[in-house]
Design a protein around this motif. Sequence first.
Motif, short mmCIF file in Angstrom:
data_model
loop_
_atom_site.label_atom_id
_atom_site.label_comp_id
_atom_site.label_asym_id
_atom_site.label_seq_id
_atom_site.Cartn_x
_atom_site.Cartn_y
_atom_site.Cartn_z
N ARG A 109 0.84 -1.20 0.00
CA ARG A 109 0.00 0.00 0.00
C ARG A 109 0.88 1.25 0.00
O ARG A 109 1.86 1.33 0.72
N VAL A 110 0.52 2.21 -0.82
CA VAL A 110 1.21 3.49 -0.88
C VAL A 110 0.26 4.54 -0.33
O VAL A 110 -0.84 4.72 -0.84
N THR A 111 0.69 5.21 0.72
CA THR A 111 -0.13 6.24 1.34
C THR A 111 0.37 7.61 0.91
O THR A 111 1.56 7.90 1.03
N CYS A 112 -0.52 8.40 0.40
CA CYS A 112 -0.17 9.75 -0.04
C CYS A 112 -0.67 10.74 1.00
O CYS A 112 -1.72 10.56 1.58
N ARG A 113 0.10 11.78 1.18
CA ARG A 113 -0.35 12.82 2.10
C ARG A 113 -1.00 13.94 1.28
O ARG A 113 -0.65 14.17 0.14
N ALA A 114 -1.92 14.61 1.88
CA ALA A 114 -2.62 15.70 1.19
C ALA A 114 -1.65 16.85 0.96
O ALA A 114 -0.84 17.18 1.82
N SER A 115 -1.74 17.43 -0.18
CA SER A 115 -0.90 18.58 -0.50
C SER A 115 -1.57 19.85 0.00
O SER A 115 -2.74 20.11 -0.28
#
Length: 76
Positions: free
Chosen positions: A59-65
Amino acid sequence: MDPRRYLTAEEVAERYRGSISIGTLRNWRAMRIGPTFIKIGKAVLYPVDELDAWDEKNRVTCRASTRLGMRGQDQV
């Protein structure tokens, strides 16, 4: 009887919508990478719970920009 559910290589390829081919699974088995599998004679089976764990591991978790949030407020 084992309550765990197993998928064939064909079913695994379907699970990942063709993004992982049967040939890729075969190559990964030969190199001992990819999802865990069980081999009984010629039958190769993938435990569903192991596939779920492999999904979580990859799983790749992205942070909000913050820039995206700011840009949306400027356009109001």
